[in-house]
Motif scaffolding. Structure first.
Motif: not given
Length: 425
Positions: A66-70, A118-119, A125-126, A374-375
């Motif tokens: 969730s954090a990454f794709y956000l 970490f999130l 990074i994303a 975001i899916g």
């Protein structure tokens, strides 16, 4: 998964012009596809690792994605605007700096032993990867003659699944715990992420000092019907087939990310005698199947339309996910592994079918489809919630089953389109 971009002829060089000068740059840019493959699939290792270190529920561990794709969602359009204003090279270097910054944050996060920290690092990074993926795909064709642009881009994209496999392997060896205690286990992420940060910073420095053709460095002035026009986005809202494509991409990416994110967890329950590292190697096998599926799908598309092939693959995957939910054990694990083969053609096929016929709306249309990833954040978290509420990770596999049904419905919309639409992936 990768970000498709539409490249117009004005970004390409005439045959022979600057070919030698851009060869080192092509090598460096090709390496970017490998690097973001590593970063994307290390998340699958982190989900299993953090669940152990922080004693998380499946829903909480799914927040990694969730954090990454956000981050991707928030920075897809800003990255495109930055690229238009300052050029491909500046966007890639800025993305690399963000990428390295997020990786470096893993050190203080491990010292603080903070899951939230970490999130936040993964979000940074994303955000960097959003810049890289938005700029690198159209940058590759700009690094040489127009008549070999497709060959260069296909060659560069081949390194992405190799990076994914390398990321899983790196995580299996260096990150997955051996029961040394929470603090020591959290510290195990330092070496791989510091190594990634160092390589990414060196890559940015090399790219900064490498000469590039003007097509890869110049920006654009004003709004020449580009990605930032609000009128274009309003026009897209009046195109139901396009919106169906955005929805299909949302559900496809959610299914892909969700299955890979929880595969290690599923294997741990279905085959409890296997260690986390053994399960990670099975995930590597899934990625290899995905890569084989890409080549097989490309061959099949010479004879079968993209919509028809995707409909068949989506139906097969829906059945495989239902089998995984119902059976468990070796049969369920095998079913989940096989889904990777049949997922392989979906992202590019959805992208092409959704953008077909958009004309001047193609660029803004592409940016919204990129944002649809975001899916991966929403549906991975939903799978974790289903697992927690039902008490079994098997039930969570019904979520991707429903996702593949949505993809199949989108494919069915295009079965009657003229021309067959072969070669979309």
């Amino acid at each position: 998964m990768g970000t498709a971009q539409i490249v117009t002829d004005r970004h390409l060089m005439p045959a022979g012009e600057g070919e030698q000068a851009s060869r080192p740059a092509l090598i460096l840019v090709t390496g970017l596809f490998f690097l973001w493959g590593v970063a994307n699939n290390l998340n699958d290792i982190l989900i299993a690792h953090f669940r152990h270190v922080f004693s998380l529920t499946d829903f909480q561990s799914g927040l990694v994605q969730s954090a990454f794709y956000l981050g991707y969602f928030c920075f897809a359009i800003p990255a495109a605007l930055f690229m238009r204003r300052f050029g491909y090279k500046a966007a890639v270097i800025f993305g690399l700096l963000l990428f390295a910054s997020g990786a470096l944050l893993f050190w203080p996060a491990s010292v603080e032993l903070s899951y939230g920290f970490f999130l936040a690092a993964l979000f940074v990074i994303a955000s960097g990867l959003a810049f890289l993926e938005t700029a690198a795909n159209p940058m590759v064709p700009a690094l040489g003659p127009a008549d070999t642009a497709d060959r260069r881009l296909n060659f560069a994209q081949a390194f992405n699944p190799l990076g994914s496999i390398a990321g899983i392997s790196l995580g299996a060896v260096l990150i997955l715990s051996n029961g040394a205690g929470a603090a020591a286990d959290a510290a195990s992420v330092r070496l791989p992420y510091m190594l990634i940060a160092a390589i990414v910073l060196v890559w940015a420095l090399l790219l900064h000092h490498t000469p590039l053709p003007a097509a890869a460095t110049r920006g654009e002035r004003g709004d020449a019907g580009g990605i930032g026009g609000l009128a274009a986005y309003r026009a897209l809202l009046g195109r139901p087939r396009y919106l169906a494509g955005v929805a299909a991409q949302f559900f496809y990416v959610g299914a892909q990310v969700g299955i890979w994110s929880y595969l290690i967890r599923y294997v741990g329950v279905a085959l409890p005698w296997l260690s986390q590292r053994d399960a990670a190697w099975l995930l590597t096998g899934a990625l290899i199947l995905f890569m084989i599926g890409r080549f097989t799908g490309s061959a099949l598309l010479a004879r079968i339309s993209g919509a028809r092939l995707m409909l068949a693959f989506a139906a097969i995957n829906a059945v495989l996910c239902i089998v995984a939910a119902a059976m468990g054990g070796a049969i369920g694990v095998t079913a989940l592994l096989l889904t990777s083969f049949f997922m392989s053609v979906m992202y590019p096929t959805i992208f092409v079918l959704a953008l077909r016929g958009l004309g001047p709306l193609t660029k803004p249309g592409a940016s919204l489809i990129v944002m649809a990833i975001i899916g991966g954040a929403v549906l991975t978290a939903a799978m974790g919630l289903v697992s927690d509420r039902t008490g079994t990770i098997r039930a969570a596999m019904l979520v991707p089953a429903l996702c593949f049904l949505v993809v199949g419905l989108f494919a069915r919309l295009h079965l009657g389109d003229a021309g067959g639409h072969k070669g979309t992936a």
